[in-house]
Scaffold this motif. Structure first.
Motif, short mmCIF file in Angstrom:
data_model
loop_
_atom_site.label_atom_id
_atom_site.label_comp_id
_atom_site.label_asym_id
_atom_site.label_seq_id
_atom_site.Cartn_x
_atom_site.Cartn_y
_atom_site.Cartn_z
N MET A 92 0.84 -1.20 0.00
CA MET A 92 0.00 0.00 0.00
C MET A 92 0.88 1.25 0.00
O MET A 92 1.86 1.33 0.74
CB MET A 92 -0.91 0.00 1.24
N LEU A 93 0.53 2.20 -0.84
CA LEU A 93 1.32 3.41 -0.96
C LEU A 93 0.94 4.41 0.13
O LEU A 93 -0.20 4.47 0.59
CB LEU A 93 1.10 4.05 -2.33
N ILE A 94 1.92 5.22 0.51
CA ILE A 94 1.69 6.25 1.50
C ILE A 94 0.95 7.42 0.86
O ILE A 94 1.00 7.61 -0.37
CB ILE A 94 3.04 6.73 2.09
N GLY A 95 0.23 8.20 1.65
CA GLY A 95 -0.50 9.34 1.14
C GLY A 95 0.41 10.36 0.48
O GLY A 95 1.59 10.52 0.85
N ALA A 96 -0.12 11.11 -0.48
CA ALA A 96 0.69 12.04 -1.26
C ALA A 96 1.27 13.14 -0.38
O ALA A 96 2.46 13.47 -0.47
CB ALA A 96 -0.15 12.64 -2.39
N THR A 97 0.46 13.73 0.48
CA THR A 97 0.94 14.85 1.31
C THR A 97 2.01 14.40 2.29
O THR A 97 3.08 15.02 2.40
CB THR A 97 -0.24 15.47 2.08
N LEU A 98 1.73 13.31 3.00
CA LEU A 98 2.71 12.80 3.96
C LEU A 98 3.96 12.29 3.23
O LEU A 98 5.09 12.46 3.73
CB LEU A 98 2.09 11.67 4.78
N GLY A 99 3.76 11.72 2.06
CA GLY A 99 4.90 11.23 1.28
C GLY A 99 5.82 12.37 0.86
O GLY A 99 7.05 12.25 0.94
N GLY B 164 -1.72 3.88 11.68
CA GLY B 164 -1.79 2.66 10.90
C GLY B 164 -0.81 2.59 9.73
O GLY B 164 -0.96 1.73 8.86
N ILE B 165 0.16 3.49 9.73
CA ILE B 165 1.15 3.50 8.65
C ILE B 165 2.33 2.64 9.07
O ILE B 165 2.93 2.88 10.13
CB ILE B 165 1.62 4.94 8.34
N SER B 166 2.67 1.66 8.27
CA SER B 166 3.76 0.75 8.61
C SER B 166 5.11 1.37 8.24
O SER B 166 5.19 2.37 7.52
CB SER B 166 3.59 -0.57 7.87
N ALA B 167 6.16 0.73 8.73
CA ALA B 167 7.52 1.20 8.40
C ALA B 167 7.78 1.14 6.91
O ALA B 167 8.46 2.00 6.35
CB ALA B 167 8.55 0.37 9.15
N TRP B 168 7.22 0.14 6.25
CA TRP B 168 7.44 0.01 4.81
C TRP B 168 6.80 1.17 4.05
O TRP B 168 7.30 1.58 3.00
CB TRP B 168 6.88 -1.31 4.32
N GLN B 169 5.71 1.70 4.60
CA GLN B 169 5.06 2.82 3.93
C GLN B 169 5.82 4.13 4.11
O GLN B 169 6.03 4.86 3.14
CB GLN B 169 3.62 2.98 4.45
#
Length: 362
Positions: free
Chosen positions: A1-8, A97-102
């Motif tokens: 699952m990809l991380i959100g655009a803003t947080l990314g 709920g964001i994992s380290a991989w995200q």
């Protein structure tokens, strides 16, 4: 699952800022040290002004700084993740709920982008500047008594005029031009006939063109000439290969250089190795980000962060040593250049991934 655009974008900017900060710091340090060394070497050399030495140091620094880019990615990634952890931003991300991989996805993207820019833009620029710096050094230091580095270049040839031993203080990379040249001439019987001193020597197909020449013989007083020719059987392509290290060839010219050497029957192993090393650069930077993540995701309140950081530095150093060893084996022909170039990056990425899987997923 990809991380959100803003947080990314936010995480990516943190990685870019810290990696760039580490690289600029190292670049400035290398530039300062090289500038001081050049001022020492310049001494009273004609035309060696402070401004020209500053320009020469600027031309030389990118090639040196390129070798520390993997450490800039490693230390920059560690700094970015530690800052995020110290400010509890990673805690909030995990709670959401964001994992380290995200939240590592932006860092991985930045590492791959930096690797692509390194091989596509930075390497050609640093190689061109390095060649330009060798030309300036040849003009300034060729006749300087303080220019000697203890690494004079020596050649021996046999031609229709007899034998010749050529000593040069420096070579202009990417060309067949030598500077600070002394040629010892011998006849066919091996008896010394003359000593020729020249500011520059350019190898053409079948002869050397020496400029600003002073000829010394036992029978007559010294003679000066603007141009002096010496017969030669040396191959210009061989001279160009011998005095042009693979690191001085821009990435986009490496395939042509490899093909040219193979057509001429010359050994192109070093150039092929350099090409594969550059191609593996993005994956190596990815490995550095993964190594940084394995030692930078621990919460500060748990303690022991200092030991983990030292462990990350040690892991990066081991990966660097492994890379140098593999490149040495590849250059000597003991293993295939592709294996030597890709092995450290692949193994580093796999070990980093395995460690993160153990830490995050048990």
């Amino acid at each position: 699952m990809l991380i959100g655009a803003t947080l990314g974008r936010y995480f990516a900017w943190r990685f870019v800022r810290t990696i760039l900060g580490v690289f600029v710091t190292v670049f400035a340090l290398v530039y300062t040290l090289d500038f001081v060394e050049l001022l020492r070497r310049a001494g009273d050399s004609e035309g060696a002004s402070t401004g020209l030495m500053a320009q020469l140091a600027l031309y030389r620094t990118p090639a040196v700084a390129e070798s520390v880019l993997p450490f800039a990615v490693l230390f920059g990634s560690m700094a970015a993740l530690l800052q995020l952890s110290r400010k509890l931003e990673l805690v909030v991300a995990r709670a959401a709920g964001i994992s380290a991989w995200q939240f590592l996805q932006p860092g991985i993207f930045v590492a791959l982008a930096v690797g692509a820019l390194t091989i596509g833009a930075y390497n050609p620029l640093s190689a061109a500047l390095k060649q330009r710096s060798s030309e300036i050094e040849a003009k300034i230091f060729a006749k300087s008594t303080k220019a000697g580095t203890g690494k004079d270049l020596w050649l021996r040839q046999r031609s229709v005029d007899g034998q010749a031993i050529i000593r040069a203080e420096t070579a202009v990379e990417g060309t067949t031009t030598l500077a600070g040249v002394t040629v010892f001439l011998f006849d066919e019987a091996g008896l010394f006939t003359a000593q020729v001193e020249a500011a520059r020597a350019i190898l053409h197909d079948g002869w050397w063109e020496l400029r600003d020449v002073r000829v010394l013989t036992r029978e007559s007083p010294p003679e000066s000439h603007e141009v002096y020719l010496v017969a030669s059987t040396l191959d210009p392509s061989q001279i160009r290969q011998r005095f042009t290290p693979p690191e001085s060839v821009p990435f986009w010219q490496l395939p042509e250089t490899i093909a040219r050497h193979e057509r001429a029957g010359l050994d192109a192993t070093r150039y092929r190795l350099q090409y594969d090393v550059l191609l593996a650069t993005p994956l190596l930077y990815l490995a550095m980000v993964l190594v940084a993540a394995t030692v930078s995701l621990r919460f500060f309140r748990f303690g022991g962060v200092g030991k983990l950081v030292l462990g990350g530095v040690a892991a990066g150093f081991v990966l660097y040593v492994a890379r140098q060893v593999m490149e040495g084996l590849g250059a000597s022909g003991m293993i295939a250049p592709a294996v030597a170039a890709w092995f450290p990056a692949v193994v580093g990425s796999l070990l980093g991934t395995l460690t993160l899987l153990y830490q995050e997923d048990g």
